[in-house]
Design a protein around this motif. Sequence first.
Motif, PDB file in Angstrom:
ATOM      1  N   THR A  21     -12.571  -5.117   4.014  1.00 44.24           N
ATOM      2  CA  THR A  21     -13.064  -3.818   3.596  1.00 44.24           C
ATOM      3  C   THR A  21     -12.392  -3.362   2.340  1.00 44.24           C
ATOM      4  N   THR A  22     -12.997  -2.551   1.505  1.00 44.21           N
ATOM      5  CA  THR A  22     -12.393  -1.680   0.332  1.00 44.21           C
ATOM      6  C   THR A  22     -12.104  -0.413   0.746  1.00 44.21           C
ATOM      7  N   THR A  23     -12.524   0.070   1.866  1.00 40.04           N
ATOM      8  CA  THR A  23     -12.174   1.362   2.000  1.00 40.04           C
ATOM      9  C   THR A  23     -10.879   1.682   3.138  1.00 40.04           C
ATOM     10  N   PRO A  24     -10.550   2.853   3.387  1.00 41.34           N
ATOM     11  CA  PRO A  24      -9.477   2.779   4.334  1.00 41.34           C
ATOM     12  C   PRO A  24     -10.094   3.261   5.762  1.00 41.34           C
ATOM     13  N   ASN A  25     -11.181   3.095   6.050  1.00 44.86           N
ATOM     14  CA  ASN A  25     -11.969   3.694   6.879  1.00 44.86           C
ATOM     15  C   ASN A  25     -12.168   2.337   8.280  1.00 44.86           C
ATOM     16  N   PHE A  26     -10.832   2.154   8.320  1.00 48.88           N
ATOM     17  CA  PHE A  26     -10.839   1.184   9.513  1.00 48.88           C
ATOM     18  C   PHE A  26      -9.788   1.681  10.441  1.00 48.88           C
ATOM     19  N   SER A  27      -9.672   0.919  11.555  1.00 50.12           N
ATOM     20  CA  SER A  27      -8.839   1.297  13.069  1.00 50.12           C
ATOM     21  C   SER A  27      -7.537   0.535  12.972  1.00 50.12           C
ATOM     22  N   LEU A  28      -6.542   1.307  12.973  1.00 51.60           N
ATOM     23  CA  LEU A  28      -5.232   0.401  13.159  1.00 51.60           C
ATOM     24  C   LEU A  28      -5.190  -0.056  14.634  1.00 51.60           C
ATOM     25  N   GLU A  29      -6.116   0.424  15.682  1.00 52.64           N
ATOM     26  CA  GLU A  29      -6.095   0.080  16.995  1.00 52.64           C
ATOM     27  C   GLU A  29      -6.862  -1.198  17.051  1.00 52.64           C
ATOM     28  N   ASP A  30      -7.674  -1.614  16.172  1.00 56.02           N
ATOM     29  CA  ASP A  30      -8.495  -2.788  16.199  1.00 56.02           C
ATOM     30  C   ASP A  30      -8.853  -3.311  14.764  1.00 56.02           C
ATOM     31  N   LEU A  81       9.000  -3.419  -3.783  1.00 59.13           N
ATOM     32  CA  LEU A  81       8.143  -3.140  -2.735  1.00 59.13           C
ATOM     33  C   LEU A  81       9.162  -2.566  -1.612  1.00 59.13           C
ATOM     34  N   ARG A  82       8.586  -1.419  -1.102  1.00 61.11           N
ATOM     35  CA  ARG A  82       9.399  -0.746  -0.172  1.00 61.11           C
ATOM     36  C   ARG A  82       8.450  -0.209   1.185  1.00 61.11           C
ATOM     37  N   HIS A  83       9.104  -0.196   2.367  1.00 62.71           N
ATOM     38  CA  HIS A  83       8.423   0.262   3.622  1.00 62.71           C
ATOM     39  C   HIS A  83       7.569  -1.009   4.206  1.00 62.71           C
ATOM     40  N   LEU A  84       8.062  -2.187   3.773  1.00 60.17           N
ATOM     41  CA  LEU A  84       7.260  -3.242   4.368  1.00 60.17           C
ATOM     42  C   LEU A  84       8.169  -3.741   5.696  1.00 60.17           C
ATOM     43  N   ASN A  85       7.600  -3.611   7.000  1.00 52.52           N
ATOM     44  CA  ASN A  85       8.213  -4.190   8.188  1.00 52.52           C
ATOM     45  C   ASN A  85       7.477  -5.578   8.490  1.00 52.52           C
ATOM     46  N   PRO A  86       8.199  -6.155   9.331  1.00 54.38           N
ATOM     47  CA  PRO A  86       7.364  -7.441   9.654  1.00 54.38           C
ATOM     48  C   PRO A  86       6.303  -7.392  10.530  1.00 54.38           C
ATOM     49  N   ASP A  87       5.888  -6.218  11.310  1.00 50.28           N
ATOM     50  CA  ASP A  87       4.856  -6.283  12.063  1.00 50.28           C
ATOM     51  C   ASP A  87       3.503  -5.854  11.306  1.00 50.28           C
ATOM     52  N   GLU A  88       2.315  -6.365  12.152  1.00 51.91           N
ATOM     53  CA  GLU A  88       1.275  -6.517  11.340  1.00 51.91           C
ATOM     54  C   GLU A  88       0.491  -4.941  10.951  1.00 51.91           C
ATOM     55  N   ARG A  89       1.007  -4.012  12.155  1.00 54.73           N
ATOM     56  CA  ARG A  89       0.305  -2.794  11.861  1.00 54.73           C
ATOM     57  C   ARG A  89       0.803  -2.036  10.777  1.00 54.73           C
ATOM     58  N   THR A  90       2.151  -2.143  10.594  1.00 58.04           N
ATOM     59  CA  THR A  90       2.730  -1.343   9.458  1.00 58.04           C
ATOM     60  C   THR A  90       2.307  -1.859   8.238  1.00 58.04           C
ATOM     61  N   THR A  91       1.963  -3.243   7.875  1.00 57.80           N
ATOM     62  CA  THR A  91       1.427  -3.638   6.766  1.00 57.80           C
ATOM     63  C   THR A  91      -0.173  -3.183   6.727  1.00 57.80           C
ATOM     64  N   ALA A  92      -0.762  -3.309   7.541  1.00 57.92           N
ATOM     65  CA  ALA A  92      -2.243  -2.574   7.723  1.00 57.92           C
ATOM     66  C   ALA A  92      -2.074  -1.110   7.227  1.00 57.92           C
ATOM     67  N   ALA A  93      -0.906  -0.305   7.643  1.00 61.34           N
ATOM     68  CA  ALA A  93      -1.184   1.189   7.407  1.00 61.34           C
ATOM     69  C   ALA A  93      -0.488   1.064   5.833  1.00 61.34           C
ATOM     70  N   LEU A  94      -0.026   0.285   5.069  1.00 60.46           N
ATOM     71  CA  LEU A  94       0.300   0.385   3.899  1.00 60.46           C
ATOM     72  C   LEU A  94      -0.868  -0.008   2.960  1.00 60.46           C
ATOM     73  N   LEU A  95      -1.625  -0.951   3.486  1.00 58.23           N
ATOM     74  CA  LEU A  95      -2.925  -1.149   2.820  1.00 58.23           C
ATOM     75  C   LEU A  95      -3.777  -0.085   2.919  1.00 58.23           C
ATOM     76  N   LYS A  96      -3.971   0.531   4.028  1.00 58.38           N
ATOM     77  CA  LYS A  96      -4.920   1.633   4.256  1.00 58.38           C
ATOM     78  C   LYS A  96      -4.623   2.793   3.187  1.00 58.38           C
ATOM     79  N   LYS A  97      -3.195   3.028   3.205  1.00 58.08           N
ATOM     80  CA  LYS A  97      -2.770   3.931   2.083  1.00 58.08           C
ATOM     81  C   LYS A  97      -3.366   3.797   0.860  1.00 58.08           C
ATOM     82  N   ALA A  98      -3.401   2.097   0.204  1.00 55.30           N
ATOM     83  CA  ALA A  98      -3.595   1.825  -0.937  1.00 55.30           C
ATOM     84  C   ALA A  98      -5.193   1.900  -1.202  1.00 55.30           C
ATOM     85  N   LEU A  99      -5.988   1.772  -0.163  1.00 53.78           N
ATOM     86  CA  LEU A  99      -7.414   2.013  -0.208  1.00 53.78           C
ATOM     87  C   LEU A  99      -7.700   3.464  -0.333  1.00 53.78           C
TER      88      LEU A  99
END
Lengths: 218, 218
Positions: A21-30, A81-99
């Motif tokens: 996706t190129t938009t932030p409209n995705f769910s961090l729960e899935d 690079l800041r705020h990167l944690n090893p778990d998948e959800r935190t990374t997805a949240a950073l990408l959501k912000k970027a999008l």
Amino acid sequence: MYLLLASTAMRNFIVVGHKATTTPNFSLEDIPGTSGRLDILCRAVTSAFVLSHGIRKDVCVYLVLLGGETAKTIQLRGETLRHLNPDERTTAALLKKALAVPATPQWAMSTSGIFVRTGGFPELLSDLKDARLIYLREDGTDIRPISKESGKECMACASPSGEMAFILGDHTGMMPEEEALLEQAGARVVSLGPVSLHADHCIVLINWLLDTDPVMFE
Amino acid sequence: MYLLLASTAMRNFIVVGHKATTTPNFSLEDIPGTSGRLDILCRAVTSAFVLSHGIRKDVCVYLVLLGGETAKTIQLRGETLRHLNPDERTTAALLKKALAVPATPQWAMSTSGIFVRTGGFPELLSDLKDARLIYLREDGTDIRPISKESGKECMACASPSGEMAFILGDHTGMMPEEEALLEQAGARVVSLGPVSLHADHCIVLINWLLDTDPVMFE
């Protein structure tokens, strides 16, 4: 002729997400089900950067997102690079912000060390024209660490910029037109061995090979 | 004397989670913050099993959970493992189910290929007494693939069961009493190189080393 990759050069990893996706409209729960498999790209980011006690500063990751109307590319630079944690959800949240950042053809910063722009794979290859391009594909030339006992003389083929760029596909591999671009740009086609691995695991291996020994292939 | 690890032997990975919860009362929306870092163990599971097109059948993972009143161990067996996806949340959901099973000192099945029991690290080492134990620690003997050109003769040191067991700590490392048990059990202390890596990345590397070449260390 052997290619030697020095462990000191800048490491760029390019991962192409054909449905991402190129938009932030995705769910961090899935993440896998709602983002066009952005989870694959999140894991690639973690593999590229995280160490037991820090972030690799000499790494840059480019995520090419092709699952929207207009292609976007996200760049993550280890130096800042800041705020990167090893778990998948935190990374997805950073990408959501970027999008969520309004994207133009120029890089715009989202959070520290994370940038976004419009544009896809051809634009990125053009930017990296001075880097040594290495395309990871299962049927490529076998990559192996140099044996210290082999006594072989190796030729260092440094790129003009001293940079390397490793190109990896997502679960759909790379498209024929992308492979044609890579061939035109003089990319070497290299394999990590007999077993087909996920992109994030390939990145772990490349980092380790470069950490431990120079890497050589024919 | 060199130790040769054959690529055909059964691969056991043991990851010890010193703070990891033994109950299903954690949130899938915040795995790192609510489960005693079960996220580390989830990533270890994925690294151990997932390939581009399937699951490694010759792998068994033991997660030792020490963050509750009574220790528990979860076992995942590649031969019969089902429902494992590469994303972290799905793996955490499978572990949540396993932790909801009433645990006794005998293995009880949760979902296909996933089992749980009470008991911790000493009980597990006792079960694996016939396996070749390899404890991954930063200051251990360097592990390297055998060079095909080195001409060195290698001695195969198969364990009675033909099994290997790799032991990895979580973010807190291993405790002195656990290290004492490992020493007593004759475990080799082995390092993957100069850079300190997360447990899941170590597992990727071990799988790859065993896939591509026999592994040797002094």
